[in-house]
Write a protein that holds these residues in place. Structure first.
Motif, PDB file in Angstrom:
ATOM      1  N   PHE B 193       0.852  -1.198   0.000  1.00 24.55           N
ATOM      2  CA  PHE B 193       0.000   0.000   0.000  1.00 24.55           C
ATOM      3  C   PHE B 193       0.885   1.243   0.000  1.00 24.55           C
ATOM      4  O   PHE B 193       2.094   1.172   0.193  1.00 24.55           O
ATOM      5  N   VAL B 194       0.219   2.390  -0.113  1.00 27.82           N
ATOM      6  CA  VAL B 194       0.925   3.662  -0.055  1.00 27.82           C
ATOM      7  C   VAL B 194       1.496   3.901   1.349  1.00 27.82           C
ATOM      8  O   VAL B 194       2.586   4.425   1.519  1.00 27.82           O
ATOM      9  N   ASP B 195       0.712   3.498   2.366  1.00 25.67           N
ATOM     10  CA  ASP B 195       1.101   3.797   3.748  1.00 25.67           C
ATOM     11  C   ASP B 195       1.134   2.519   4.587  1.00 25.67           C
ATOM     12  O   ASP B 195       0.605   1.484   4.193  1.00 25.67           O
ATOM     13  N   ALA B 381      -8.722   1.773  -1.132  1.00 24.38           N
ATOM     14  CA  ALA B 381      -8.634   1.060  -2.416  1.00 24.38           C
ATOM     15  C   ALA B 381      -7.370   1.527  -3.098  1.00 24.38           C
ATOM     16  O   ALA B 381      -7.021   2.715  -3.012  1.00 24.38           O
ATOM     17  N   PHE B 382      -6.658   0.617  -3.736  1.00 24.72           N
ATOM     18  CA  PHE B 382      -5.384   1.023  -4.349  1.00 24.72           C
ATOM     19  C   PHE B 382      -5.155   0.293  -5.670  1.00 24.72           C
ATOM     20  O   PHE B 382      -5.621  -0.833  -5.881  1.00 24.72           O
ATOM     21  N   VAL B 383      -4.466   0.991  -6.538  1.00 22.67           N
ATOM     22  CA  VAL B 383      -4.114   0.448  -7.857  1.00 22.67           C
ATOM     23  C   VAL B 383      -2.609   0.638  -8.026  1.00 22.67           C
ATOM     24  O   VAL B 383      -2.082   1.727  -7.755  1.00 22.67           O
ATOM     25  N   THR B 384      -1.933  -0.405  -8.452  1.00 20.56           N
ATOM     26  CA  THR B 384      -0.483  -0.321  -8.613  1.00 20.56           C
ATOM     27  C   THR B 384      -0.104  -0.650 -10.050  1.00 20.56           C
ATOM     28  O   THR B 384      -0.596  -1.624 -10.618  1.00 20.56           O
ATOM     29  N   TRP B 385       0.764   0.171 -10.590  1.00 19.64           N
ATOM     30  CA  TRP B 385       1.283  -0.070 -11.951  1.00 19.64           C
ATOM     31  C   TRP B 385       2.796   0.023 -11.892  1.00 19.64           C
ATOM     32  O   TRP B 385       3.344   0.971 -11.340  1.00 19.64           O
ATOM     33  N   LYS B 386       3.450  -0.983 -12.456  1.00 17.03           N
ATOM     34  CA  LYS B 386       4.920  -0.990 -12.479  1.00 17.03           C
ATOM     35  C   LYS B 386       5.383  -0.902 -13.925  1.00 17.03           C
ATOM     36  O   LYS B 386       5.394  -1.925 -14.632  1.00 17.03           O
ATOM     37  N   VAL B 393       4.111   3.149  -9.745  1.00 19.69           N
ATOM     38  CA  VAL B 393       3.173   4.247  -9.499  1.00 19.69           C
ATOM     39  C   VAL B 393       1.956   3.636  -8.820  1.00 19.69           C
ATOM     40  O   VAL B 393       1.434   2.616  -9.275  1.00 19.69           O
ATOM     41  N   ARG B 394       1.540   4.258  -7.723  1.00 17.26           N
ATOM     42  CA  ARG B 394       0.408   3.686  -6.991  1.00 17.26           C
ATOM     43  C   ARG B 394      -0.595   4.795  -6.666  1.00 17.26           C
ATOM     44  O   ARG B 394      -0.210   5.901  -6.282  1.00 17.26           O
ATOM     45  N   PHE B 395      -1.858   4.482  -6.846  1.00 22.10           N
ATOM     46  CA  PHE B 395      -2.936   5.403  -6.513  1.00 22.10           C
ATOM     47  C   PHE B 395      -3.716   4.763  -5.362  1.00 22.10           C
ATOM     48  O   PHE B 395      -4.036   3.574  -5.422  1.00 22.10           O
ATOM     49  N   GLN B 396      -4.001   5.571  -4.356  1.00 15.42           N
ATOM     50  CA  GLN B 396      -4.747   5.007  -3.218  1.00 15.42           C
ATOM     51  C   GLN B 396      -5.776   6.018  -2.715  1.00 15.42           C
ATOM     52  O   GLN B 396      -5.477   7.208  -2.600  1.00 15.42           O
ATOM     53  N   PHE B 397      -6.946   5.518  -2.427  1.00 17.15           N
ATOM     54  CA  PHE B 397      -7.985   6.337  -1.823  1.00 17.15           C
ATOM     55  C   PHE B 397      -8.299   5.760  -0.448  1.00 17.15           C
ATOM     56  O   PHE B 397      -8.511   4.549  -0.310  1.00 17.15           O
ATOM     57  N   ASP B 398      -8.323   6.634   0.569  1.00 15.54           N
ATOM     58  CA  ASP B 398      -8.636   6.201   1.926  1.00 15.54           C
ATOM     59  C   ASP B 398      -9.833   6.974   2.450  1.00 15.54           C
ATOM     60  O   ASP B 398      -9.892   8.203   2.303  1.00 15.54           O
TER      61      ASP B 398
END
Lengths: 315, 428
Positions: B193-195, B381-386, B393-398
């Protein structure tokens, strides 16, 4: 006093402890055979062929996996912990999983440089050794291209390194390992002649592969690799790269796309539809196309390639 | 070899010509004899010319060999340098650096209890210099020097580990992440995750940073079971920092140190499906009389083949904490002692839809040191792209809610790895 409270807490049994004791009782008597863990199916098969009844071989990588991305499963750390020898293909092929597993195994006998670390690349002359290296060139292997197992002549050299390694770990079996090596190389010599005739139609055929892993195979049988679907090793294609590759394939009249079986079939299929080329699956590790064993896998790869070339009308 | 063969071939040709010459001595008609003699004479001359050419080639090759030998002798005799000096960096360790940067925006004011800043914020989440190398045949060492936007640079880990102890034993000493649970001892950039899950921050005090000594044992059975015991100054990076900043570097009685016991197992349920289970206890016998119990479960589907990249990870971790809080007056006399209990944990799922693309969700629940009165829940929710193995690059919504103000946060994290970066088996 507080310390007694610590010991009181530690007396609580963990479920795992009970399980561990039960399993340790069920482990059974240690085998007298040499315990060999092999990183890939290719070196595993060679170790079996050479070691015969003297060795018990476990393979880490699944034949259909990408050897650069094999998951690190702790169950193999326990096998390595008790292994007498670890056989690797080498040249950094297994960089994704072997270093971590060796660390988890806590077995000094199989550390790189120790007698039990058997490197099958020892007698292979590496190709595509980068003269300089940085990550802008993709995931390069500093010691050279590690996919030499696709060339059966290199297979003979791998077998020699494995036989010598087994002999080093188990000197009492030296005669057996030498006999095993002789048997295996005799078989390979016969097949190499047969494969040279079988693969004659491949000479001069232009191909595109997904990953840059064809150099040894191409050199042996005269294939001409004109490009890869990956932009650079380990770097997935962008639409722009695929358009350039498409133009290149049309210009060079490439009729064969080699898709290593661990890679996405969709991209290769899409390219094939737009160029009229045929997609040929290739096993980069023995058993990937079905037939198990090193010799059978080379045979399967060559038959698949020759069949596709015949159907495509290449070159 | 080819040269010898070449000479031999010429000799054979010469021999054939000689045989023809001898055969020419046999009685033949005069006209035919003249014709044959002429032919033989021409063949003889051709053979002689070939032999001369061969002699010249041999002489040339001999000269070439002699030159090469002389050059080799000369190279041996005349070194190009006055001394053989090993490169000074020959024994340098592996060095890598992680750049982990993020932009996050929160919709509500700060929720300090779980550490979310408000508003727009560019952050260097982690700039980590990681150094590792074998020290000698018996030890290896590593250090992680870490800098962030809000905390500056610090030695996050600096530890030595044995590599050759018998009976599956390993000893680790120095400053390192204690073997508590699963994700508490992972580095930030290795998390899925991001955190770090907020419950870990609240229950442990950040990652499981510690200074101490840890021993672990790998059971000599087919099943992977690892048992760890440790003794530390403190467990939890924030606790360690507080302890070391209190003016006497954490010096205190033995019974006020942190003790740890952990058992961790792994089993292959099938060729592609596996499970990990761990349980740990971390405690301080005296003064705080703290006990932190943790249980972690991870299930993975890892086909590892072409479809392998459509794998699935399920992970969960739950912690229970019981701790005595002592209130003292200015003279140090105990005014009150209260035992507080709290719990927290998280569960997540991550699905790998393509070779370098994954989507996941996480739920986190935690209670503050005040106990169940201050509860925080976060759904993410998170999306990860390598794009490659070395950047992500990761997008996360909390969305966080509970006994405090509801908060939404959106984060874009961009992480790059310079050099070969791996935290090894423990954070696989």
């Amino acid at each position: 006093m507080a310390l007694p409270s610590v010991s009181r807490r530690l007396r609580h049994p963990f479920p795992f402890a009970i399980l561990a004791i039960a399993l340790s009782l069920s482990t059974g008597v240690a085998s007298a055979k040499l315990r060999v863990v092999a990183s890939t199916p290719d070196v595993a098969d060679m170790a079996r062929q050479i070691g015969g009844d003297r060795v018990s071989v476990v393979t880490i990588a699944n034949p259909r996996q990408d050897p650069h991305k094999v998951p690190v499963r702790p169950s193999f750390a326990t096998r390595l912990h008790r292994a007498d020898a670890l056989v690797v293909q080498g040249l950094g092929l297994e960089h994704a999983f072997i270093p971590a597993l060796i660390e988890g195994a806590r077995n000094g006998n199989i550390l790189p440089g120790a007698p039990g670390y058997i490197d099958a690349s020892l007698y292979v002359k590496p190709l595509q050794v980068p003269s300089s290296q940085n990550r802008s060139q993709g995931e390069l292997h500093p010691l050279g291209n590690p996919h030499f197992n696709l060339d059966p002549v290199q297979g003979k050299r791998m077998a020699r390194a494995i036989a010598e390694g087994l002999e080093r770990v188990d000197p009492s079996g030296a005669d057996d390992y030498r006999e095993g090596l002789e048997r295996f190389t005799t078989l390979l010599d016969e097949k190499i002649e047969e494969w040279a005739r079988l693969a004659e139609p491949l000479r001069g055929v232009k191909v595109v592969s997904y990953h840059n892993d064809l150099i040894y195979l191409a050199n042996r049988y005269g294939l001409l690799q004109v490009g890869t679907i990956e932009i650079k090793p380990g770097i997935q294609p962008t639409p722009g790269h695929l358009e350039n590759l498409l133009r290149l394939m049309k210009r060079e009249n490439v009729k064969i796309i080699i898709r290593e079986i661990s890679y996405d079939p969709g991209v290769a299929r899409s390219l094939a539809e737009r160029t009229g080329a045929r997609v040929v699956p290739l096993a980069v590790m023995a058993g990937g196309l079905g037939p198990e064993g090193y010799v059978d896998s080379i045979q399967a790869n060559l038959e698949a390639l020759v069949g596709a070339v015949a159907e495509s009308g290449s070159p | 070899m080819s040269f010898r063969f070449h000479v031999g071939r010429e000799s054979r040709r010469g021999g054939a010509a000689l045989a023809l010459i001898l055969a020419a001595g046999s009685p033949l008609p005069v006209g035919a004899a003249d014709s044959d003699a002429t032919t033989l004479h021409e063949q003889l001359e051709a053979t002689q010319r070939e032999a001369e050419r061969t002699r010249d080639e041999v002489a040339e090759l001999k000269r070439h060999v002699a030159d090469l030998e002389a050059a080799a002798r000369s190279a041996d005799a005349t070194p190009t340098t006055t001394a053989r000096i090993a490169p000074v960096n020959a024994d340098n360790p592996a060095v890598s650096f992680v750049v982990d940067t993020a932009l996050d925006v929160s919709t509500q004011s700060s929720w300090q209890s779980i550490g979310y800043p408000d508003g727009w914020n560019f952050t260097l989440k982690n700039g980590e210099l990681f150094i590792s190398a074998p020290i000698d045949p018996f030890l290896r060492g590593y250090a992680s020097i870490n800098g962030t936007s809000d905390e500056g640079f610090d030695v996050e880990e600096a530890a030595i580990i044995t590599t050759s102890l018998p009976w599956g034993l390993t000893l680790k000493g120095g400053r390192f992440f204690a073997d508590v649970g699963r994700l508490p001892h992972w580095h930030d950039e290795a998390l899925p995750f991001v955190d770090r899950p907020p419950s870990i921050d609240r229950m442990i005090g950040g990652e499981s940073g510690s200074e101490g000594l840890e021993a672990s044992w790998l059971m000599p059975i087919d099943l992977f079971i690892e048992v760890t015991g440790g003794l530390y100054d403190a467990v939890g990076s924030e606790n360690l920092e507080t302890l070391n900043d209190n003016g006497f570097f954490g010096r205190r009685s033995f019974q006020e140190l942190n003790f740890l016991g952990r058992i961790h197992g792994y089993v292959d349920l099938s060729d592609t499906f596996n499970a990990e289970l761990g349980g740990s206890w971390t405690g301080i016998p005296r003064d705080e009389e703290r006990s932190l119990w943790a249980l972690d479960v991870t299930l993975r589907h890892q086909p590892g083949t072409q479809s392998s990249y459509q794998g699935l990870d399920l992970g969960a971790e739950w912690m229970w904490n019981s701790q005595r809080f002592t209130e003292r007056d200015d003279g140090g006399a105990i005014m009150s002692r209260i035992r507080r209990r709290r719990q927290g944990g998280y569960a997540y799922v991550e699905a790998f839809f393509a070779r370098r693309f994954s989507v996941g969700a996480r739920f986190d629940y935690s209670e503050s040191p005040e106990g169940a009165a201050d509860r925080a829940r976060t759904a993410s929710a998170f999306v990860t792209w390598k794009p490659s193995e070395f950047q992500r690059v990761r997008f996360q919504f909390d969305n966080s809610w509970g006994d405090q103000q509801t908060n939404q946060r959106f984060t874009i994290q961009w992480t790059a790895f310079i050099g070969s970066h791996s935290h090894g088996f423990a954070q696989r």
